[in-house]
Design an enzyme around this catalytic site. Structure first.
Site, short mmCIF file in Angstrom:
data_model
loop_
_atom_site.label_atom_id
_atom_site.label_comp_id
_atom_site.label_asym_id
_atom_site.label_seq_id
_atom_site.Cartn_x
_atom_site.Cartn_y
_atom_site.Cartn_z
N LYS A 135 0.87 -1.18 0.00
CA LYS A 135 0.00 0.00 0.00
C LYS A 135 0.90 1.23 0.00
O LYS A 135 2.04 1.16 0.48
CB LYS A 135 -0.88 0.03 1.27
CG LYS A 135 -2.13 0.86 1.09
CD LYS A 135 -3.23 0.04 0.44
CE LYS A 135 -4.43 0.88 0.10
NZ LYS A 135 -5.55 0.03 -0.35
N ASP A 175 -7.07 4.17 -4.52
CA ASP A 175 -7.73 3.99 -3.21
C ASP A 175 -8.35 5.36 -2.91
O ASP A 175 -8.60 6.13 -3.85
CB ASP A 175 -6.70 3.56 -2.14
CG ASP A 175 -7.37 3.06 -0.86
OD1 ASP A 175 -7.87 1.92 -0.84
OD2 ASP A 175 -7.42 3.82 0.14
P1 NDP Z 1 -13.04 7.55 -2.74
O1 NDP Z 1 -11.97 8.54 -2.54
O2 NDP Z 1 -13.61 7.35 -4.08
O3 NDP Z 1 -14.27 7.85 -1.75
C1 NDP Z 1 -14.05 7.90 -0.38
C2 NDP Z 1 -15.37 8.23 0.30
O4 NDP Z 1 -15.22 8.04 1.70
C3 NDP Z 1 -15.80 9.66 0.11
O5 NDP Z 1 -17.20 9.73 0.14
C4 NDP Z 1 -15.20 10.35 1.31
O6 NDP Z 1 -15.84 11.55 1.70
C5 NDP Z 1 -15.36 9.31 2.38
N1 NDP Z 1 -14.28 9.44 3.38
C6 NDP Z 1 -12.95 9.33 3.16
N2 NDP Z 1 -12.26 9.56 4.29
C7 NDP Z 1 -13.18 9.82 5.22
C8 NDP Z 1 -13.09 10.13 6.61
N3 NDP Z 1 -11.90 10.21 7.23
N4 NDP Z 1 -14.25 10.31 7.27
C9 NDP Z 1 -15.45 10.22 6.64
N5 NDP Z 1 -15.59 9.93 5.33
C10 NDP Z 1 -14.47 9.73 4.64
O7 NDP Z 1 -12.44 6.17 -2.18
P2 NDP Z 1 -12.92 4.67 -2.44
O8 NDP Z 1 -14.38 4.63 -2.64
O9 NDP Z 1 -12.03 4.10 -3.45
O10 NDP Z 1 -12.54 3.98 -1.06
C11 NDP Z 1 -13.46 3.85 0.02
C12 NDP Z 1 -12.99 2.73 0.93
O11 NDP Z 1 -12.95 1.51 0.19
C13 NDP Z 1 -11.60 2.90 1.53
O12 NDP Z 1 -11.59 2.31 2.82
C14 NDP Z 1 -10.72 2.08 0.60
O13 NDP Z 1 -9.52 1.66 1.23
C15 NDP Z 1 -11.64 0.91 0.32
N6 NDP Z 1 -11.36 0.12 -0.87
C16 NDP Z 1 -11.27 0.70 -2.10
C17 NDP Z 1 -11.04 -0.07 -3.22
C18 NDP Z 1 -11.03 0.50 -4.59
O14 NDP Z 1 -10.94 -0.29 -5.56
N7 NDP Z 1 -11.15 1.80 -4.78
C19 NDP Z 1 -10.83 -1.53 -3.11
C20 NDP Z 1 -11.02 -2.06 -1.77
C21 NDP Z 1 -11.26 -1.24 -0.72
P3 NDP Z 1 -15.12 12.97 1.46
O15 NDP Z 1 -15.29 13.26 0.00
O16 NDP Z 1 -15.85 13.91 2.35
O17 NDP Z 1 -13.69 12.79 1.85
O1 2IT Z 2 -7.82 -1.81 -0.85
C1 2IT Z 2 -7.76 -2.28 -2.01
O2 2IT Z 2 -7.88 -3.50 -2.22
C2 2IT Z 2 -7.59 -1.34 -3.12
N1 2IT Z 2 -7.54 -0.14 -2.89
C3 2IT Z 2 -7.42 -1.87 -4.51
C4 2IT Z 2 -6.01 -2.32 -4.74
C5 2IT Z 2 -5.69 -2.72 -6.16
O3 2IT Z 2 -4.51 -3.01 -6.37
O4 2IT Z 2 -6.56 -2.75 -7.03
#
Ligand code: NDP
Ligand code: 2IT
Length: 455
Positions: A135, A175
């Site tokens: 990461k 992420d």
């Molecule tokens: P994005 O940046 O697209 O969206 C993040 C969302 O979460 C936004 O709505 C944001 O709101 C909110 N958020 C972020 N930080 C905080 C905080 N500290 N408190 C409250 N709300 C918060 O990210 P993703 O959708 O990609 O990721 C969301 C989660 O999913 C994370 O935990 C990530 O690690 C996990 N994840 C993502 C993957 C991927 O493929 N993208 C794969 C597996 C897991 P705001 O705009 O107000 O910051």
């Molecule tokens: O938390 C996760 O699994 C991700 N943000 C996606 C990682 C990836 O390599 O696609």
């Protein structure tokens, strides 16, 4: 430092194991939390299968192979110079090249990236694809930055990171705060510096080597996992009232698949508050949110204003009556109180789209209530799994159709569910998905590490 090798006469207890982890990694609460959740499941298993702890395996697996820390300097549109911290934690490459996302958010620090990198090892192992765990990211805050500022930041970040990554070495992805726009700028700079067009990063645009379904994959996969859990209780998603937190990549496509499968999405949120739509968010509303968040980069309160919906400022979604919950924002968004509120409000299933969204006390509440609870490392593995499929297509120099990729993603989620059931079955026949995911993910890594010797 003593090596924690289990001998026939000695079992490893959680307290001394965690004391050792805390002593070696001071001031890293998120990392301690992730290791403790894992160790609670894995230590009893290791104590019964003593060979898996040979050669200091537990101590080696909890120490990153490499932590790269670097300076990221960039100039804003007013020509003011900024200095951010950049990191890549290459945790474990026993079963494949390092693989995992990059997070750009002001809360990023080594503790957060070590917890994410550590969980990524076992998540990637569960996907059945050959990917190690890593990461990275920066404490850079993309909010309020202009397009050119984002581009300059990404270029500066990659100007250092490029020397540490490669298609067979370490393959980053997105992420929080890193979506298709940032991946494009990061990839463009890598390509310029290395003079190579290779699959060094996933989540790429479809025109330059990306995979169909990668943007949708994490959210879709989380919903597929919930569907599998519900099947074990002869239930389906149809008509289920669902709470979704967040409104970014994972939340949007979780909501999309839930709508497609006949469930009702009651909430979406961001870090300022929650929007509650009692009748259920429609497809048209979701399209509005996608445009708001992905193109106009606005706040979720604007969604409430536009459709005259209830806006709960500074609140999370967990106090609303529901059947299912999909935390899809960030770590520790569900504490013990929130977990209890969910149970009291009728929640029978939780699938984590985010990484570690439930703290360890919250997990205990779900386990005690015996609801269907899928931890992130199983439920959200569809994202990285589809990144693995993007790597395969890049190696083949070929693109699969949407249907082909989605079919593979669906099968992978069903297989992960089956593995969790196999390793997580309790004596009374119920399934502990936390135990199942942790042990199933660990066994493959342990066998590979033992085969590869002490390196
Ligand atoms: P994005 O940046 O697209 O969206 C993040 C969302 O979460 C936004 O709505 C944001 O709101 C909110 N958020 C972020 N930080 C905080 C905080 N500290 N408190 C409250 N709300 C918060 O990210 P993703 O959708 O990609 O990721 C969301 C989660 O999913 C994370 O935990 C990530 O690690 C996990 N994840 C993502 C993957 C991927 O493929 N993208 C794969 C597996 C897991 P705001 O705009 O107000 O910051
Ligand atoms: O938390 C996760 O699994 C991700 N943000 C996606 C990682 C990836 O390599 O696609």
């Amino acid at each position: 430092m003593a090596i924690l090798t289990k001998s026939k006469s000695k079992t490893i207890d959680l307290k001394s194991f965690m004391d050792n982890i805390r002593q070696r990694n001071p001031n890293e609460p998120e990392f301690h939390q992730a290791v403790e959740e894992w160790a609670e499941c894995v230590l009893p298993y290791v104590n019964e299968n003593s060979k898996l702890a040979d050669f200091g395996l537990l101590e080696r697996i909890t120490e990153p192979d490499r932590v790269i820390s670097f300076k990221v300097t960039w100039m804003d549109d007013q020509e003011k110079v900024h200095v951010n911290k950049g990191y890549r934690v290459q945790f474990n490459n026993a079963i494949g090249p390092y693989k995992g996302g990059l997070r750009f958010h002001p809360t990023v620090n080594l503790s957060v990236l070590k917890f994410l990198g550590f969980e990524q090892i076992f998540k990637n192992s569960l996907t059945t694809l050959p990917m190690g765990g890593a990461k990275g990211g920066s404490d850079f805050d993309p909010k309020g930055k202009s397009e050119t500022e984002i581009m300059r930041f990404c270029q500066s970040f990659m100007a250092e990171l490029y020397r540490h990554i490669g298609p067979d070495k370490d393959v980053p992805a997105g992420d929080i705060g890193v979506g298709s726009r940032e991946v494009g700028y990061l990839y463009g700079m890598y390509k310029k510096l290395e003079n190579e067009h290779t699959g060094v990063i996933t989540g790429k645009g479809i025109e330059y080597g990306g995979s169909l379904i990668r943007p949708e994959a994490t959210g879709y996969g989380t919903v597929y996992f919930m569907e599998e859990m519900l099947k074990t209780k002869d239930k389906s998603l149809k008509g289920m009232r669902c709470l979704v937190s967040g409104s970014g990549n994972v939340a949007q496509f979780t909501a999309e698949k839930l709508l497609e499968l006949g469930a009702k999405v009651l909430t979406l949120s961001d870090s300022d508050g929650t929007v509650y739509c009692k009748k259920g968010i429609t497809r048209e509303m979701l399209d509005y949110v996608m445009d708001l968040k992905n193109n106009r980069r606005g706040r979720i309160s604007e969604f409430a204003e536009k459709y005259d919906l209830l806006y709960l400022k500074d609140e999370k979604p967990w106090n609303i009556d529901c059947d299912l919950a999909f935390p899809s924002a960030t770590q520790n968004e569900i504490n013990e109180k929130d977990a209890q509120a969910l149970i009291d409000n009728g929640c029978i299933g939780v699938a984590e789209g985010a990484n570690m969204p439930t703290d360890n006390d919250g997990i205990k509440v779900f386990q005690k209530a015996k609801i269907l609870y899928a931890p992130g490392k199983a439920a959200n593995a569809g994202g990285v799994a589809t990144s693995g499929l993007e790597m395969s297509q890049n190696s083949l120099r070929f693109s699969w159709t949407r249907e082909e990729v989605e079919k593979r993603l669906h099968q992978i989620m069903c297989d992960i569910h089956a593995k969790c059931v196999e390793y997580g079955k309790n004596k009374d026949g119920s399934v502990d998905y936390v135990k199942g995911a942790n042990i199933a993910g660990f066994v493959k890594i342990a066998k590979a590490m033992l085969a590869e010797g002490v390196v």
